[in-house]
Scaffold this active site. Structure first.
Site, mmCIF file in Angstrom:
data_model
loop_
_atom_site.group_PDB
_atom_site.id
_atom_site.type_symbol
_atom_site.label_atom_id
_atom_site.label_comp_id
_atom_site.label_asym_id
_atom_site.label_seq_id
_atom_site.Cartn_x
_atom_site.Cartn_y
_atom_site.Cartn_z
ATOM 1 N N GLY A 12 0.771 -1.245 0.000
ATOM 2 C CA GLY A 12 0.000 0.000 0.000
ATOM 3 C C GLY A 12 0.797 1.287 0.000
ATOM 4 N NE ARG B 145 -10.364 -13.403 -13.743
ATOM 5 C CZ ARG B 145 -10.157 -13.005 -15.008
ATOM 6 N NH1 ARG B 145 -10.272 -13.860 -15.990
ATOM 7 N NH2 ARG B 145 -9.844 -11.750 -15.273
ATOM 8 C CG MET C 40 -1.236 -8.651 -6.177
ATOM 9 S SD MET C 40 -0.115 -8.047 -7.458
ATOM 10 C CE MET C 40 0.654 -9.595 -7.940
ATOM 11 N NE ARG C 41 -10.118 -10.798 -7.870
ATOM 12 C CZ ARG C 41 -10.419 -12.093 -7.824
ATOM 13 N NH1 ARG C 41 -9.782 -12.888 -6.995
ATOM 14 N NH2 ARG C 41 -11.380 -12.588 -8.594
ATOM 15 C CG ASN D 56 -2.568 -0.671 -12.996
ATOM 16 O OD1 ASN D 56 -2.497 -0.851 -11.785
ATOM 17 N ND2 ASN D 56 -1.831 -1.363 -13.851
ATOM 18 C CG HIS E 20 2.970 -1.901 -15.182
ATOM 19 N ND1 HIS E 20 2.633 -3.154 -14.699
ATOM 20 C CD2 HIS E 20 4.050 -2.084 -15.990
ATOM 21 C CE1 HIS E 20 3.469 -4.045 -15.214
ATOM 22 N NE2 HIS E 20 4.331 -3.421 -15.998
ATOM 23 C CB THR F 114 -8.307 -1.345 -21.974
ATOM 24 O OG1 THR F 114 -6.949 -1.798 -22.069
ATOM 25 C CG2 THR F 114 -8.382 0.136 -22.285
ATOM 26 C CD GLU G 195 -3.681 -5.773 -25.236
ATOM 27 O OE1 GLU G 195 -2.512 -6.028 -25.490
ATOM 28 O OE2 GLU G 195 -4.411 -5.069 -25.965
HETATM 29 C C1 GRF Z 1 3.763 -1.140 -7.350
HETATM 30 O O1 GRF Z 1 5.052 -1.417 -7.823
HETATM 31 C C2 GRF Z 1 2.836 -0.882 -8.501
HETATM 32 O O2 GRF Z 1 3.465 -0.292 -9.591
HETATM 33 C C3 GRF Z 1 2.387 -2.270 -8.868
HETATM 34 O O3 GRF Z 1 2.272 -2.947 -7.649
HETATM 35 C C4 GRF Z 1 3.126 -2.349 -6.691
HETATM 36 C C5 GRF Z 1 2.264 -1.957 -5.529
HETATM 37 O O4 GRF Z 1 3.031 -1.457 -4.467
HETATM 38 N N1 GRF Z 1 1.163 -2.244 -9.626
HETATM 39 P P1 GRF Z 1 2.320 -0.789 -3.227
HETATM 40 O O5 GRF Z 1 1.363 -1.836 -2.656
HETATM 41 O O6 GRF Z 1 1.599 0.421 -3.705
HETATM 42 O O7 GRF Z 1 3.416 -0.453 -2.259
#
Ligand code: GRF
Length: 225
Positions: A17, A70, A95-96, A112, A114, A146, A148
């Site tokens: 988090g 899901r 993580m989904r 999101n 990434h 999206t 994908e």
């Molecule tokens: C981060 O690296 C984010 O880019 C990825 O998952 C990680 C989450 O980290 N999607 P946190 O839980 O916000 O510390």
């Protein structure tokens, strides 16, 4: 602006988090005109939940076990988000993979973060992939979600150098520091209504802007030498 008019965020988490914390800090510092309506985790005991509770933010655990598919999970998730008045869904280490059930309920209202410069290295273990490929720069990307995975329109990116003696952990840490800057920035642009989609591209203030304005944090040149 009264808190009622502020953009209502629903932040989805699974773990540490730290991005949630960056969003909370930006709101509390007055850099982000939004409110967090709720934090939803698919995992009990995620540290992100504790972070939210420390700031008086509503938390909800929606475990996958009691949902048959899901789609069933995502239906419950949408009900939960809508029931809490969420206007913008922020994935922050959730993580989904979302099904169309959520994506269609929140069209262009899911973002999101990434930890790579998309479209390079979508998916998981991205720092390992960056090191294996010997790229000289990596970074992070905030994008609209999206169907994908890790492929939606890009809002903002930040780059960091990849150093010869980097480990996955050191690279991840360098990237994470940039994540914490660009995620609140992207959310603020959305809160201000400044982003618009044109084709597959995101325009800020309706104009095509020079590319480096949305590479928020370019490292000093000495970093590469
Ligand atoms: C981060 O690296 C984010 O880019 C990825 O998952 C990680 C989450 O980290 N999607 P946190 O839980 O916000 O510390």
């Amino acid at each position: 602006m009264g808190s009622k008019q502020r953009l209502a965020l629903g932040v989805l988490v699974s773990g540490r988090g730290s991005n949630l914390q960056a969003i909370i800090d930006a709101i509390e510092a007055g850099r982000l005109a939004a409110q967090i309506a709720c934090v939803v985790s698919d995992r009990e005991g995620a540290y992100a939940l504790e972070r939210a509770e420390n700031h008086g933010i509503k938390t909800i655990v929606l475990g996958p076990a009691e949902h048959a598919s899901r789609e069933a999970y995502d239906k419950a998730l949408v009900e939960c988000l809508q029931g809490n008045g969420v206007e913008l869904v922020c994935l922050a280490g959730f993580m989904r993979i979302l099904t169309p059930v959520v994506i269609e309920a929140y069209p262009q209202r899911i973002v999101n973060i990434h930890p790579s410069l998309l479209p390079s290295f979508p998916g998981l273990k991205v720092q390992r992939k960056a090191l294996e490929h010997g790229v000289k720069f990596s970074g992070c990307t905030v994008h609209f979600v999206t169907e994908e995975v890790d492929a939606g329109p890009i809002i903002i990116q930040a780059s960091v150098p990849v150093l010869d003696d980097d480990t996955e952990e050191r690279l991840a840490e360098r990237i994470l520091a940039e994540e914490h800057k660009i995620y609140p920035q992207a959310l603020q642009w959305i809160a201000e209504g400044r982003l618009h989609l044109k084709g597959g591209r995101v325009l800020l203030d309706g104009a095509q802007i020079e590319s480096n304005r949305r590479i928020a944090h370019q490292p000093p040149i000495e970093a590469f030498m």
